[in-house]
Design a protein around this motif. Sequence first.
Motif, PDB file in Angstrom:
ATOM      1  N   TYR A  67       9.068  -9.051  -9.001  1.00  0.00           N
ATOM      2  CA  TYR A  67       9.600  -9.423  -7.693  1.00  0.00           C
ATOM      3  C   TYR A  67       8.753  -8.815  -6.579  1.00  0.00           C
ATOM      4  CZ  TYR A  67      14.000 -10.806 -10.030  1.00  0.00           C
ATOM      5  OH  TYR A  67      14.948 -11.398 -10.822  1.00  0.00           O
ATOM      6  N   VAL A  68       8.392  -7.556  -6.749  1.00  0.00           N
ATOM      7  CA  VAL A  68       7.558  -6.876  -5.754  1.00  0.00           C
ATOM      8  C   VAL A  68       6.211  -7.588  -5.651  1.00  0.00           C
ATOM      9  CG1 VAL A  68       6.355  -4.742  -5.174  1.00  0.00           C
ATOM     10  CG2 VAL A  68       8.684  -4.647  -6.072  1.00  0.00           C
ATOM     11  N   PHE A  69       5.598  -7.874  -6.803  1.00  0.00           N
ATOM     12  CA  PHE A  69       4.283  -8.508  -6.800  1.00  0.00           C
ATOM     13  C   PHE A  69       4.315  -9.871  -6.121  1.00  0.00           C
ATOM     14  CE2 PHE A  69       0.792 -11.009  -8.505  1.00  0.00           C
ATOM     15  CZ  PHE A  69      -0.274 -10.175  -8.204  1.00  0.00           C
ATOM     16  N   ALA A  70       5.367 -10.651  -6.341  1.00  0.00           N
ATOM     17  CA  ALA A  70       5.461 -11.981  -5.720  1.00  0.00           C
ATOM     18  C   ALA A  70       5.403 -11.874  -4.203  1.00  0.00           C
ATOM     19  CB  ALA A  70       6.741 -12.683  -6.166  1.00  0.00           C
ATOM     20  N   GLY A  71       6.143 -10.956  -3.625  1.00  0.00           N
ATOM     21  CA  GLY A  71       6.144 -10.788  -2.172  1.00  0.00           C
ATOM     22  C   GLY A  71       4.832 -10.256  -1.641  1.00  0.00           C
ATOM     23  N   VAL A  72       4.293  -9.246  -2.325  1.00  0.00           N
ATOM     24  CA  VAL A  72       3.034  -8.638  -1.908  1.00  0.00           C
ATOM     25  C   VAL A  72       1.892  -9.650  -2.019  1.00  0.00           C
ATOM     26  CG1 VAL A  72       1.357  -6.861  -2.562  1.00  0.00           C
ATOM     27  CG2 VAL A  72       3.781  -6.281  -2.415  1.00  0.00           C
ATOM     28  N   ALA A  73       1.849 -10.414  -3.102  1.00  0.00           N
ATOM     29  CA  ALA A  73       0.789 -11.400  -3.310  1.00  0.00           C
ATOM     30  C   ALA A  73       0.826 -12.479  -2.228  1.00  0.00           C
ATOM     31  CB  ALA A  73       0.922 -12.024  -4.700  1.00  0.00           C
ATOM     32  N   ALA A  74       2.021 -12.923  -1.863  1.00  0.00           N
ATOM     33  CA  ALA A  74       2.137 -13.935  -0.810  1.00  0.00           C
ATOM     34  C   ALA A  74       1.633 -13.396   0.526  1.00  0.00           C
ATOM     35  CB  ALA A  74       3.589 -14.395  -0.692  1.00  0.00           C
ATOM     36  N   ALA A  75       1.956 -12.152   0.844  1.00  0.00           N
ATOM     37  CA  ALA A  75       1.501 -11.546   2.104  1.00  0.00           C
ATOM     38  C   ALA A  75      -0.021 -11.415   2.129  1.00  0.00           C
ATOM     39  CB  ALA A  75       2.157 -10.185   2.306  1.00  0.00           C
TER      40      ALA A  75
ATOM     41  N   GLY B 128     -12.394 -14.455  -3.989  1.00  0.00           N
ATOM     42  CA  GLY B 128     -12.729 -13.071  -4.331  1.00  0.00           C
ATOM     43  C   GLY B 128     -11.815 -12.071  -3.644  1.00  0.00           C
ATOM     44  N   ALA B 129     -11.536 -12.304  -2.364  1.00  0.00           N
ATOM     45  CA  ALA B 129     -10.692 -11.369  -1.611  1.00  0.00           C
ATOM     46  C   ALA B 129      -9.252 -11.382  -2.113  1.00  0.00           C
ATOM     47  CB  ALA B 129     -10.739 -11.700  -0.121  1.00  0.00           C
ATOM     48  N   VAL B 130      -8.704 -12.570  -2.316  1.00  0.00           N
ATOM     49  CA  VAL B 130      -7.312 -12.662  -2.782  1.00  0.00           C
ATOM     50  C   VAL B 130      -7.171 -12.019  -4.162  1.00  0.00           C
ATOM     51  CG1 VAL B 130      -5.573 -14.293  -3.646  1.00  0.00           C
ATOM     52  CG2 VAL B 130      -6.560 -14.621  -1.403  1.00  0.00           C
TER      53      VAL B 130
ATOM     54  N   ALA C 279      11.157  -7.973   1.025  1.00  0.00           N
ATOM     55  CA  ALA C 279      10.825  -6.622   1.515  1.00  0.00           C
ATOM     56  C   ALA C 279       9.342  -6.326   1.288  1.00  0.00           C
ATOM     57  CB  ALA C 279      11.690  -5.580   0.811  1.00  0.00           C
ATOM     58  N   GLY C 280       8.815  -6.677   0.119  1.00  0.00           N
ATOM     59  CA  GLY C 280       7.397  -6.477  -0.169  1.00  0.00           C
ATOM     60  C   GLY C 280       6.507  -7.307   0.744  1.00  0.00           C
ATOM     61  N   PHE C 281       6.903  -8.564   0.958  1.00  0.00           N
ATOM     62  CA  PHE C 281       6.129  -9.451   1.825  1.00  0.00           C
ATOM     63  C   PHE C 281       6.064  -8.900   3.253  1.00  0.00           C
ATOM     64  CE2 PHE C 281       5.830 -12.945   4.849  1.00  0.00           C
ATOM     65  CZ  PHE C 281       4.727 -13.649   4.381  1.00  0.00           C
TER      66      PHE C 281
ATOM     67  N   ALA D  65      -1.693   0.169  -1.226  1.00  0.00           N
ATOM     68  CA  ALA D  65      -1.673   0.415  -2.671  1.00  0.00           C
ATOM     69  C   ALA D  65      -0.588   1.432  -2.999  1.00  0.00           C
ATOM     70  CB  ALA D  65      -3.038   0.900  -3.151  1.00  0.00           C
ATOM     71  N   LEU D  66      -0.475   2.454  -2.147  1.00  0.00           N
ATOM     72  CA  LEU D  66       0.583   3.447  -2.349  1.00  0.00           C
ATOM     73  C   LEU D  66       1.959   2.848  -2.102  1.00  0.00           C
ATOM     74  CD1 LEU D  66      -1.119   6.505  -0.625  1.00  0.00           C
ATOM     75  CD2 LEU D  66      -0.890   6.070  -3.074  1.00  0.00           C
ATOM     76  N   ALA D  67       2.052   1.973  -1.108  1.00  0.00           N
ATOM     77  CA  ALA D  67       3.341   1.323  -0.832  1.00  0.00           C
ATOM     78  C   ALA D  67       3.759   0.450  -2.012  1.00  0.00           C
ATOM     79  CB  ALA D  67       3.247   0.491   0.436  1.00  0.00           C
ATOM     80  N   GLY D  68       2.789  -0.255  -2.607  1.00  0.00           N
ATOM     81  CA  GLY D  68       3.081  -1.056  -3.792  1.00  0.00           C
ATOM     82  C   GLY D  68       3.571  -0.201  -4.937  1.00  0.00           C
ATOM     83  N   LEU D  69       2.947   0.968  -5.092  1.00  0.00           N
ATOM     84  CA  LEU D  69       3.375   1.893  -6.132  1.00  0.00           C
ATOM     85  C   LEU D  69       4.826   2.323  -5.908  1.00  0.00           C
ATOM     86  CD1 LEU D  69       1.510   4.595  -7.903  1.00  0.00           C
ATOM     87  CD2 LEU D  69       3.485   5.341  -6.608  1.00  0.00           C
TER      88      LEU D  69
END
Length: 193
Positions: free
Chosen positions: A38-46, A143-145, A109-111, A24-28
């Motif tokens: 762009y960040v959310f797309a990579g993080v969401a896929a991971a 629920g988890a995703v 990078a986010g992924f 969560a801190l890394a996302g911030l």
Amino acid sequence: MFSFTVAAVVFGVVFLAELPDKTALAGLVLGTRYRASYVFAGVAAAFAVHVALAIAAGSVLSLLPHRLVQAVVGVLFLAGAAILLFKKDEDEEEVRKPADQSFWKVSGAGFMMILVAEFGDLTQIMTANLAARYDDPVSVGAGAVLALWAVAGLGILGGRTLMKYVPLALITKVAAAVMLLMAGFSLYEAVTG
């Protein structure tokens, strides 16, 4: 058949457990440096990859005898609560800045950061436990995703504001209490089941 109740329980447990996590801190941090979408797309896929792996592991656990699975799930929830209560705060890791701000560089990078940081993480283990407990991979996975995506979105867009009003220690204690409650239910079912 999809169960909104199971999905809601999983959402709540995973959401609370992920809030105080380093991702969560890394996302911030990534969200303050790069375009949020762009960040959310990579993080969401991971996160989707991690949930799929956890559901597969939980489905294997569901083939074992019910009492044994409940005992293991209960012990793992106890361990997760202990990790939350006794872990030391971690320093923010330095995030390597991509050479440019293109979608593929930033989302990549986010992924990669989340894929590596979350492998074997508490919420992935919890998701496997919940998949074994409920034997409903679609509801648990949804629920988890959704919980992981919600935390990522909060971290990317509004993490600083949340931390101003809700102390991290309180969030951690609430997540640990929920996990202790889940451990109690699982162990009770193991003994009485």
